[in-house]
Structures are given as C-alpha cells and as structure tokens.
Write a protein that holds these residues in place. Structure first.
Motif, short mmCIF file in Angstrom:
data_model
loop_
_atom_site.label_atom_id
_atom_site.label_comp_id
_atom_site.label_asym_id
_atom_site.label_seq_id
_atom_site.Cartn_x
_atom_site.Cartn_y
_atom_site.Cartn_z
N LYS A 87 -2.89 0.88 -3.82
CA LYS A 87 -2.33 0.21 -2.65
C LYS A 87 -1.12 0.95 -2.09
N LYS A 88 -0.40 1.64 -2.94
CA LYS A 88 0.79 2.36 -2.48
C LYS A 88 0.45 3.43 -1.44
N GLY A 89 -0.79 3.88 -1.45
CA GLY A 89 -1.19 4.90 -0.49
C GLY A 89 -1.97 4.36 0.69
N SER A 90 -1.97 3.03 0.85
CA SER A 90 -2.76 2.42 1.92
C SER A 90 -1.97 1.32 2.60
N ASP A 91 -2.09 1.25 3.91
CA ASP A 91 -1.43 0.19 4.67
C ASP A 91 -2.37 -0.97 4.97
N GLY A 92 -3.66 -0.77 4.79
CA GLY A 92 -4.64 -1.79 5.16
C GLY A 92 -4.94 -2.75 4.02
N GLN A 93 -5.71 -3.77 4.36
CA GLN A 93 -6.15 -4.75 3.37
C GLN A 93 -7.23 -4.11 2.49
N LEU A 94 -7.12 -4.32 1.19
CA LEU A 94 -8.06 -3.73 0.24
C LEU A 94 -8.87 -4.82 -0.44
N ARG A 95 -10.15 -4.48 -0.75
CA ARG A 95 -11.02 -5.44 -1.45
C ARG A 95 -11.69 -4.74 -2.65
#
Length: 467
Positions: free
Chosen positions: A140-148
C-alpha cells in the motif's frame, strides 16, 4: 446470554494489550466483529503485524492504521459491520489514521459493492488473505488507490504464524478447522469460508502447548462444526484423539467444546466428556429447530426423534451436563404448529443456555427463494416468546444449583462494585453465558476455586468461595 443470541455474533471485540515501542513505529488499532472464530483471525493479523514491528494500540485516534475485521453472517451483523466502518472512517479526520482496512467476511462476500460504496476504505482483505496483512500494508505504501485482496477462501492458519491472544490471560480459543461442508439452506458460511478443512493434529497440539506455557488454563475448542474434525485428514485423527492430546498438556485445566453438530456427537465422544476431568461438562449443540418439516427445509441432518434421543443420552450419561443450543425462528414455511412444537420442546427440554435468531433472508442461499416467507413482525413475536420462556426456565435451572459446589475461574471485580469478585463456572462459556458473583472469600484473577452457590438470577449465579 442476556439477549437473544446476537451478543457473540455482533458484539464489537476490542483487542487488548499495548506494546511499548519507539515512537517511529506505525501504530495499528483493531476492531473485530462477530464470533470467536473471527476473533482468532484478528489475533493472527495482530501477531503478524507486531512481529513486523508495528505497535498495537487500543486508542483508535492514535492509530496510523485501523483494521475492521467484519462479519456478514446475517443482516444485523452486516449492518453492525457497516456502522463500524463508517464510524472508524472518521478517524481519518479527527485522528491520525491514514489507512483504513476492512477484512473478513464482508469483503469476501461483497467486494465489488463495498469498493463502490465505501471510498473511505483503503484496503479490502478477504477471509483467505489476512495472514498477508504486513505484506499488503507494505504494498500500500507504493499505491494511492484502493486495493483489494479477495481470493478463494481456502486458507487455514497453522502454529507457525504468530498470534496475539486478546482474551484475558487465563483463556483462549483454539480454532481446529476452517470452513463448513454442512450446507444448511439458510447459511452463507461455505461461500465465505470454503469447505470444511481440519488443521493437522500436531499443529493444534503445538499451539495449545504454547498457550499453556503463556498461562492459559481454559481452552475453548471452536470451528463451524467441531465434530467434523479429522474427517478430511488421512491420518485417522478425530475429535476424540485431539481432546485426549489436549487433556495431556500440563497447565490446561478446562477444555470446552463449542459448536458440536448433533449428528456428529458419538458414543465415544460422550464417554470421553464424561470420563476426562479436564473436559467441561458443557456442550454447545446448535439444533436450530425441532419440527421435522422445518429441519428438512433447513437441510439439517438430524430429526426430532434423533435430537430428543441425543439430549436424553447426554443427560443420562453425563449427570449435571450444561447444554446450550441456538434456534432460528421465522424460517420460511414455519407454521403456527411448527412454532408451537418448538415452544413445547423448549419447555420440556429446559436447556441451560439458549440463543435465538430471527431468520435472516440471505441472497444466494436456497432458503432465500423458498415460498412462504414469514413476516418480520411474526419473527419478532416468536423471538420474544421464546426468550421470555427461556428466561423463566434459566432462572428455574439456576435456582436448582443453590447449595451446590461449582468450580469457578475468577475473572476480576464486578462491573458494578469492587466489593464483589466475578467469574465463570465450568458451566459458563466466555462472552455468551452468564457470570458468577463472589460475595465471600479471596482469590487472584485467573484462579480456579470451589464456590458454594447461595443465590441466583435469570442468568447469573451468586456464591461464596469455600476451601
């Protein structure tokens, strides 16, 4: 149980225990909803995060990461989960939270809908992906979007995973299997958790030994159906085999069985409960109904005659055994006569503990499309009638214990006054049953003492410690 059966399914369980660490550590707070099986998943997540150098906190406003471990078994549980998510999303505004995670049954069942309706949530994790929590946070630290992360529900944890026991130090839950293969017509558990799969015997023994080494005295054995344990293993392991191994562990004083399906309770298991001193003379048997037409539509394997015979056998072979059950009222097609049969059965059987649920019409289950759905008004009326009857019966059974001596585990001071200690007898499971109030004698928290019962209420006992 002081109300109709939702205390265990829907209660918010705050994880206890704060780890002292350096201020640079990211802080995580967990709220776990639902049953003890869900709680074990939450404890594994916390154990994994603590090992990965996160700090665990009970103060949500002080948490960088908040996890809501959800339940979606019935309508009320889903609403409880949604309310908790929306409430905790506010910590992004009035706290320091930067990552809100929703895990467990709700995203496993509704990942698409939740992703659209809850943009406040940063990560969704299903029932088979929770052990990857530290890895997922790193991604998540490398992503700004919602993750599933919602895959097939085929995972089962083992003793190698760290687990932070959030229950009081003297008891813990031991989840011996995952999923369910009973396929009751009203139930979504097989969709959320997969088919039943047992944990290896040695894995369970190793975990129980570790719990005992930490001071745990009471092991509560749980799964969707504990009697199915070992049926999918090739080594001949059975529930009886497991219980004998658990009873041999030094330090374990009480072993309690929760969620034992009636058709899986064998003569050998009954004899073991009777003869092994460490196994509590207590059994939780979810029968759901007694009228054969309703049982058949529920796709339950036991008939009225079989259930009645089992209860008679248990009480004959194990004098004084405490019996708990759960019931569903308002199932599709439940007639006035069906409900009258259920009321009569409860009056005749006099269960020590009883939880009642109003039938919840869950999509993608066979029962949802059955004809003759019962109105919500009728469900609630039947629920109230059953609970009123059970309060009276519970009071009567508790009064019959006055003068008896019970083994009680001391759990602290009364919530109402520090002049009284409180605890539970071996006839009372954590969270779902009543309590014992201790009016005389001294003991340390976690001690197991002999108590003479001097009084009682509908659900609780009152007594004095005896030497």
């Amino acid at each position: 149980m002081k109300s109709g059966g939702f205390s265990i399914l829907c209660a918010v369980i705050q994880i206890k225990g704060v780890f002292v660490s350096e201020s640079v550590k990211q802080k995580v707070s967990m709220v776990s909803l639902g049953c003890p099986k869900n709680l074990v998943d939450a404890e594994v997540m916390l154990g994994v995060l603590a090992k990965d150098d996160y700090e665990i906190t009970t103060d949500e406003k002080d948490a960088d990461v908040i996890i809501v471990n959800t339940c979606s078994f019935i309508k009320e549980a889903k609403q409880e989960s949604i309310d908790a998510i929306l409430d905790l999303a506010e910590r992004k505004h009035d706290g320091r939270c930067h990552t809100l995670i929703v895990s467990g049954c709700l995203p496993q069942r509704y990942q698409e809908e939740l992703a659209n309706d809850l943009p406040e949530v940063d990560i969704f994790i299903g029932t088979g992906d929770y052990p990857r929590i530290a890895e997922i946070l790193a991604e998540k630290k490398g992503s700004d979007g919602q993750l599933r992360y919602v895959g097939d529900p085929d995972y089962i944890y083992d003793e190698t995973l760290p687990r932070l026991n959030s229950s009081p130090a003297w008891y813990s839950y031991l989840k011996i299997g995952e999923g369910c293969s009973n396929c009751c017509s009203y139930c979504v558990i097989p969709q959320l958790r997969g088919a039943y799969r047992s944990r290896p015997l040695e894995s369970l023994v190793a975990e129980a030994e570790r719990l005992a080494a930490r001071g745990v005295k009471e092991i509560n054995v749980i799964s969707q159906d504990v009697t199915r344990y070992g049926s999918d293993l090739d080594d001949g392991s059975t529930l009886e085999t497991l219980l004998r191994r658990l009873a041999a562990i030094e330090g374990i004083r009480w072993i309690r069985l929760l969620y034992a399906y009636p058709d899986g309770i064998t003569d050998g298991l009954i004899e073991l409960i009777r003869d092994e001193p460490k196994i509590c003379k207590y059994l939780d048997i979810p029968i759901q109904h007694i009228a054969d037409p309703v049982l058949k539509r529920m796709n339950r394997r036991s008939s009225e005659a079989q259930i009645r015979n089992l209860i008679a056998t248990l009480r004959r072979e194990i004098p004084g055994i405490a019996l708990r059950t759960s019931l569903i009222v308002g199932f599709p097609g439940e007639t006035v006569d069906d409900f009258a049969s259920l009321m009569q059965f409860i009056e005749q059987t006099q269960f020590d503990r009883l939880g009642v649920f109003c039938y919840s019409r869950e999509e993608n289950t066979p029962a949802a499309s059955m004809p003759d759905q019962v109105s919500e008004r009728v469900k609630r009326e039947r629920y109230r009638k059953l609970m009123r009857a059970q309060a009276r019966l519970s009071f009567r059974r508790n009064r019959a214990l006055i003068g008896a001596t019970e083994q009680v585990i001391v759990e602290g001071y009364s919530e109402e006054t520090d002049l009284l200690l409180r605890g539970r007898s071996s006839r009372q499971a954590p969270d779902i049953d009543g309590q014992v109030y201790i009016t005389a004698g001294t003991a340390e928290v976690g001690d197991i003492v002999s108590l003479k019962v001097t009084d009682s209420s509908d659900y609780d006992l009152i007594g004095e410690i005896v030497v």
